[in-house]
Write an enzyme that holds these catalytic residues in place. Structure first.
Site, short mmCIF file in Angstrom:
data_model
loop_
_atom_site.label_atom_id
_atom_site.label_comp_id
_atom_site.label_asym_id
_atom_site.label_seq_id
_atom_site.Cartn_x
_atom_site.Cartn_y
_atom_site.Cartn_z
N HIS A 1 9.31 -5.98 -4.87
CA HIS A 1 9.54 -7.27 -4.18
C HIS A 1 8.95 -8.47 -4.92
O HIS A 1 9.13 -9.60 -4.50
CB HIS A 1 9.07 -7.21 -2.72
N CYS B 1 -9.88 -14.88 6.62
CA CYS B 1 -10.69 -15.29 7.77
C CYS B 1 -11.55 -14.11 8.19
O CYS B 1 -11.04 -13.07 8.56
CB CYS B 1 -9.78 -15.69 8.92
N SER C 1 5.89 -3.03 -8.43
CA SER C 1 6.41 -3.27 -7.08
C SER C 1 7.71 -4.05 -7.19
O SER C 1 7.80 -4.99 -7.99
CB SER C 1 5.37 -4.05 -6.28
N GLY D 1 3.56 -1.34 -4.43
CA GLY D 1 2.43 -1.44 -5.36
C GLY D 1 1.16 -0.84 -4.78
O GLY D 1 0.39 -0.19 -5.49
N THR D 2 0.94 -1.05 -3.49
CA THR D 2 -0.28 -0.54 -2.87
C THR D 2 -0.33 0.99 -2.96
O THR D 2 -1.36 1.57 -3.34
CB THR D 2 -0.34 -0.98 -1.38
N ASN E 1 -3.26 -11.70 -9.54
CA ASN E 1 -2.30 -12.24 -8.58
C ASN E 1 -2.67 -13.63 -8.08
O ASN E 1 -1.81 -14.41 -7.71
CB ASN E 1 -2.14 -11.29 -7.38
N GLN F 1 1.90 -7.86 -10.95
CA GLN F 1 2.20 -9.29 -11.20
C GLN F 1 2.68 -9.55 -12.62
O GLN F 1 2.95 -10.70 -12.97
CB GLN F 1 0.97 -10.16 -10.90
N THR G 1 11.62 12.15 1.42
CA THR G 1 13.00 11.76 1.10
C THR G 1 12.99 10.36 0.49
O THR G 1 12.36 9.44 1.03
CB THR G 1 13.87 11.80 2.37
N1 PLP Z 1 -1.30 -5.31 -6.99
C1 PLP Z 1 -1.14 -6.63 -7.19
C2 PLP Z 1 -1.72 -7.26 -8.40
C3 PLP Z 1 -0.43 -7.40 -6.25
O1 PLP Z 1 -0.29 -8.71 -6.45
C4 PLP Z 1 0.11 -6.76 -5.12
C5 PLP Z 1 0.82 -7.54 -4.09
O2 PLP Z 1 0.60 -8.73 -3.94
C6 PLP Z 1 -0.08 -5.37 -4.97
C7 PLP Z 1 -0.78 -4.68 -5.92
C8 PLP Z 1 0.48 -4.64 -3.78
O3 PLP Z 1 1.87 -4.48 -3.89
P1 PLP Z 1 2.77 -4.20 -2.60
O4 PLP Z 1 2.87 -5.50 -1.86
O5 PLP Z 1 4.09 -3.76 -3.15
O6 PLP Z 1 2.09 -3.15 -1.82
#
Ligand code: PLP
Length: 397
Positions: free
Chosen positions: A214, A339, A212, A85-86, A164, A192, A250
């Protein structure tokens, strides 16, 4: 002296927990593991290779593309696999800015995931004008405020589907209609939301949408960006011609196959009453806590949330202390606190919602999954009550 080299098996310990941290990550479904296994052993081909073993991997990647596309009613060719997702969020924002080099304005919200939030903070330092849309105390976004901020210079609007931390769902169809009307590309972080809420990209009309694996019982380190057919975007990595030249490198064949299988299972679950059951369990857990702990409050609009999430703030307690005590009793949850310089700061999400500091410091997120049972919720509710009442009494003595 000979050093012992540890193997990963040395650190794996069997654990039995009540897992209520599914917005952080989910258990990989057994069907997903089974689908992935051959692609780490005998099916090791490179999907770009012409020979049989390469073509077998190609076939598997294309099947997974169809499965992921089907979850959001997209065309398979519109799915670009990424490392998560990032990366999908980064590619969407940076790739759009690069595709519109004369435009220097991005509109986003003040409660996005750090993948968007921190990137926009960096872009602001680099001279891109960022408009941070406010939310109210319930976590609501005003589409009118968004409409008022769009200007000639706007390259992109980036708004999440569901939050999230609180689970609050944004009026994403209204946001999309405004963007379409003004001709501005919309990026939706749906990490999410996928698999929990029905999503139809054709109906939505967003240019870009992040996912994403996971979060839906797929593997970590794989995700995708939906890139609509007319969307202008520039690759951020440079290399081969994979993924329509938008994301070279790849392919992570096993991960992509796992994502495909997870998407297939998630699409099937959306056609059942599984999430209704989860929402019922979430409400039970919440009720058990709120009715019995006078210093507990639900954060965000409880009527417009993803079915699995509740954020509960315990006044005058520190979330970290609660999480550690819960973990000792076998309950896994999380908080959005970070933190920084020795002090625990409430998350930017709770700050943006103007949640009172004394509440925000003690906000704990419980996120369920379709695997959560009645027993999990009953036990967790009781443990949470005991833990917070004890911590609170320690504070007053
Ligand atoms: N965007 C949202 C709303 C998320 O909750 C998350 C992960 O918690 C991400 C992006 C990032 O996804 P990833 O962990 O696959 O990089």
């Amino acid at each position: 002296m000979k050093c012992r080299v540890f193997s990963v098996n040395d650190i794996i310990t069997p654990v039995s927990v009540i897992y209520l941290d599914n917005n952080s990550t989910t258990r990989v479904a057994p069907e997903v593991v089974a689908a992935m296994l051959p692609f780490w052993s005998e099916q090791y081909g490179n999907p770009s290779s012409i020979h049989r073993i390469g073509q077998a991997a190609r076939h598997a990647v294309e099947m997974a593309r169809e499965q992921v596309a089907s979850l959001i009613n997209a065309k398979p060719r519109d799915i670009v696999f990424t490392s998560g997702g990032t990366e999908a969020d980064n590619l969407a924002i940076l790739g759009t800015l690069a595709a519109y080099p004369t435009k220097r304005h991005v509109i986003t919200t003040s409660v996005e995931h750090v993948a968007v939030h921190s990137l926009c903070e960096r872009l602001a330092k680099e001279g891109i004008r960022i408009t941070w849309l406010d939310v109210d105390r319930q976590g609501h976004l005003s589409p009118d405020q968004l409409a008022a901020e769009i200007c000639e210079d706007t390259a992109l609007v980036s708004v999440m589907f569901a939050n999230n931390e609180t689970g609050v769902i944004f009026p994403i169809h209204e946001v999309a209609a405004i963007c379409a009307d003004r001709g501005i590309p919309l990026h939706v972080d749906a990490v999410q939301a996928i698999g929990k809420l029905p999503i139809d990209v054709n109906q939505l009309g967003a240019a870009l949408l992040s996912m994403s694996a996971h979060k839906i019982h797929g593997p970590k380190g794989v995700g995708a960006l939906y890139v609509g057919r007319k969307t202008r975007i520039r690759n951020q990595l440079v290399g081969g011609h994979q993924e329509r030249d938008i994301r070279p490198g790849t392919e992570n064949t096993a991960g992509i196959v796992g994502f495909g299988e997870a998407a297939r299972l998630a699409a099937h679950r959306l056609n059942t009453d599984a999430w209704q059951r989860v929402a019922g369990l979430r409400d039970k857990l919440e009720q058990e806590i709120i009715e019995n702990v006078p210093f507990a409050r639900v954060v965000g609009d409880s009527s417009l949330r993803t079915p699995n999430t509740t954020s509960i703030a315990f006044e005058s307690l520190e979330a970290e202390a609660i999480l550690i005590a819960l973990s000792e009793r076998g309950v896994c949850a999380s908080s959005g606190s970070a933190c920084s310089s020795g002090s625990l700061q409430p998350s930017h999400v709770l700050k943006a919602m103007s949640i009172d500091e004394r509440l925000a410091h003690g906000a704990v997120r419980f996120s369920l999954s379709a695997e959560t049972s009645e027993d999990d919720v009953r036990c967790a509710g009781q443990i949470v009550r005991e833990v917070v009442v004890k911590l609170s009494s320690l504070q007053t003595t």
